[in-house]
Design a protein around this motif. Structure first.
Motif, mmCIF file in Angstrom:
data_model
loop_
_atom_site.group_PDB
_atom_site.id
_atom_site.type_symbol
_atom_site.label_atom_id
_atom_site.label_comp_id
_atom_site.label_asym_id
_atom_site.label_seq_id
_atom_site.Cartn_x
_atom_site.Cartn_y
_atom_site.Cartn_z
ATOM 1 N N VAL A 1 0.872 -1.181 0.000
ATOM 2 C CA VAL A 1 0.000 0.000 0.000
ATOM 3 C C VAL A 1 0.902 1.222 0.000
ATOM 4 O O VAL A 1 1.825 1.316 0.816
ATOM 5 N N VAL A 2 0.629 2.148 -0.903
ATOM 6 C CA VAL A 2 1.522 3.284 -1.098
ATOM 7 C C VAL A 2 0.738 4.596 -1.126
ATOM 8 O O VAL A 2 -0.355 4.661 -1.700
ATOM 9 N N ASP A 3 1.284 5.608 -0.469
ATOM 10 C CA ASP A 3 0.807 6.980 -0.660
ATOM 11 C C ASP A 3 1.296 7.399 -2.047
ATOM 12 O O ASP A 3 2.488 7.636 -2.246
ATOM 13 N N ALA A 4 0.395 7.448 -3.008
ATOM 14 C CA ALA A 4 0.796 7.664 -4.399
ATOM 15 C C ALA A 4 1.367 9.048 -4.640
ATOM 16 O O ALA A 4 2.049 9.270 -5.646
ATOM 17 N N ASP A 5 1.114 9.980 -3.741
ATOM 18 C CA ASP A 5 1.633 11.339 -3.917
ATOM 19 C C ASP A 5 3.080 11.466 -3.441
ATOM 20 O O ASP A 5 3.894 12.136 -4.072
ATOM 21 N N SER A 6 3.393 10.813 -2.330
ATOM 22 C CA SER A 6 4.737 10.929 -1.770
ATOM 23 C C SER A 6 5.605 9.705 -2.047
ATOM 24 O O SER A 6 6.822 9.773 -1.903
ATOM 25 N N GLY A 7 4.970 8.582 -2.401
ATOM 26 C CA GLY A 7 5.703 7.350 -2.590
ATOM 27 C C GLY A 7 5.960 6.603 -1.300
ATOM 28 O O GLY A 7 6.593 5.545 -1.296
ATOM 29 N N ARG A 8 5.461 7.110 -0.195
ATOM 30 C CA ARG A 8 5.673 6.468 1.106
ATOM 31 C C ARG A 8 4.946 5.126 1.156
ATOM 32 O O ARG A 8 3.766 5.024 0.807
ATOM 33 N N VAL A 9 5.653 4.105 1.564
ATOM 34 C CA VAL A 9 5.066 2.770 1.696
ATOM 35 C C VAL A 9 4.329 2.703 3.031
ATOM 36 O O VAL A 9 4.927 2.857 4.092
#
Length: 416
Positions: free
Chosen positions: A39-47
């Protein structure tokens, strides 16, 4: 005062982490040795969560995401035009599973794109591959190179569709990378992934990605299945200006996979923007839930369906009707858009529900067979339904089942 603030932030982060873990623990039974997720924050790339995200898996029809990425590259470069007719080769026409296509016919780039997205048509995908690479084998080499350029270091493509090939492998992390690349690099084409249905000749083709209709804010992207991979899905949803992208490999059924995806998206939105130092959440052993009998599995359980004639009762039906849906973010879509269902009964034993679904599908091959576990006052009940139907299809299916002495009820979208 600074120490108090740090303590509050630390407690908040701990609470968020615990809530996130609880959400992820309520997962369906997952295919042994095939499951992987990210699962990824698509804006920051944070997993936000990862489980076996770098383990090699078979992409199945998630491969088509790469074929479509390459198609959008070709559209941007002028190599292809959306309305351009492409000739169907004998090789493309011979691909198993797809839309009605014969060698020598033509199909526009746009229709091939829509067929690949909605029906996951292997023949339409091969047409696009040959238009870009000359042959499908050459295209696969090009796609692998392009994937590595995007950072998909563990991915190898051997065809354009995802049909079984032991050398065609990827990871959940690589598929998340590809999903985000499609969203960011091909924003003007990404909307095609939210297409609910499109018309091809006399056929109305509906999107295999049911999360689009079930989850508020969902806008793509792609499903996949082969026996070696289980049921796969890359999905993206946007809420309040924030986007979460998730990948699931190895679901044992369509419904189990979709419900797991909804849990992951829910947990992602809970986690996104909240404090927390560890970008990768600890994996949680999934708990058993419910499963779906596919058309192929129905044949294996046909004898059980004929032997067992499970009985429902009025109390069980009433309890299930009142029971809330388990998954959050579910849309209540009104209208005649494939959100109707045929309810076959509510059972105390999952085996009885499975046998009923198999029996119904053998007599009326309509809709997606689903079994949903619900808690009621009398305990756990298993609700058997045929879902994903239009109103007309649901009423027709139920009428046919009644003529074959099977009990059923038509369920509208507002009924839940």
């Amino acid at each position: 005062m600074m120490q108090v603030g740090a303590l509050v932030r630390g407690i908040t982060a701990l609470v968020v982490t615990i809530c996130f873990s609880i959400l992820l623990s309520q997962s369906p039974a997952l295919a042994q040795g095939k499951y992987a997720a990210i699962v990824v924050d698509a804006d920051s790339g944070r997993v936000l969560h990862a489980q076996d995200a770098d383990a090699l898996r078979y992409p199945a029809s998630l491969t088509k995401m790469m074929t479509l990425y390459m198609t959008f590259d070709a559209l941007n470069s002028g190599q292809l035009q959306m309305n351009q007719p492409l000739k169907v080769s004998a090789h493309a026409a011979a691909q198993p599973y797809g839309i009605e296509l014969r060698a020598g016919q033509t199909i526009t780039v746009r229709d091939a794109v829509l067929a690949a997205i909605t029906k996951s048509a292997n023949n339409a995908t091969a047409v696009l591959a040959e238009a870009i690479g000359g042959t499908e084998a050459q295209f696969a080499q090009m796609a692998t190179r392009r994937a590595h350029q995007l950072g998909m270091s563990r991915t190898t493509f051997k065809n354009s569709s995802g049909l079984p090939n032991k050398q065609q492998q990827t990871t959940a992390r690589d598929m998340a990378t590809l999903g985000m690349a499609l969203i960011k690099n091909h924003a003007k084409y990404y909307h095609y992934f939210s297409t609910a249905e499109f018309q091809w000749k006399e056929a109305t083709i509906r999107n295999h990605n049911h999360v689009l209709a079930r989850y508020e804010g969902a806008d793509g992207i792609k499903t996949g299945f082969i026996a070696a991979s289980g049921f796969n899905l890359v999905a993206s949803a946007k809420r309040d200006g924030r986007r979460v992208l998730a990948v699931v490999f190895g679901g044992p059924s369509i419904v189990a996979r979709d419900n797991r995806m909804i849990q992951l998206l829910d947990a992602g939105f809970e986690r996104i923007g909240k404090p927390g130092n560890d970008p990768v959440m600890a994996s949680v052993e999934p708990a058993p839930a419910f499963s779906l009998i596919s058309s192929a599995q129905a044949a294996e359980t046909g004898s059980a369906a004929r032997a067992a004639k499970p009985k429902t009762n009025a109390k069980a039906e009433a309890a299930v009707a009142k029971a809330p849906a388990q998954t959050r973010g579910k849309k209540q879509n009104a209208g005649n858009n494939g959100s109707w269902a045929v309810q076959l009964g509510a059972f105390k034993k999952q085996d009885a529900a499975q046998a009923t679904v198999a029996k119904a599908q053998a007599k009326v091959p309509a809709g997606e067979p689903t079994i949903e576990a619900l808690r009621a006052d009398s305990g756990m009940l298993y609700r058997a339904r045929l879902t994903g139907l239009t109103e007309a299809d649901a009423r027709s299916a139920c009428s046919n089942l009644k003529r074959k002495n099977l009990t059923c009820t038509v369920v509208s979208p507002s009924a839940g």
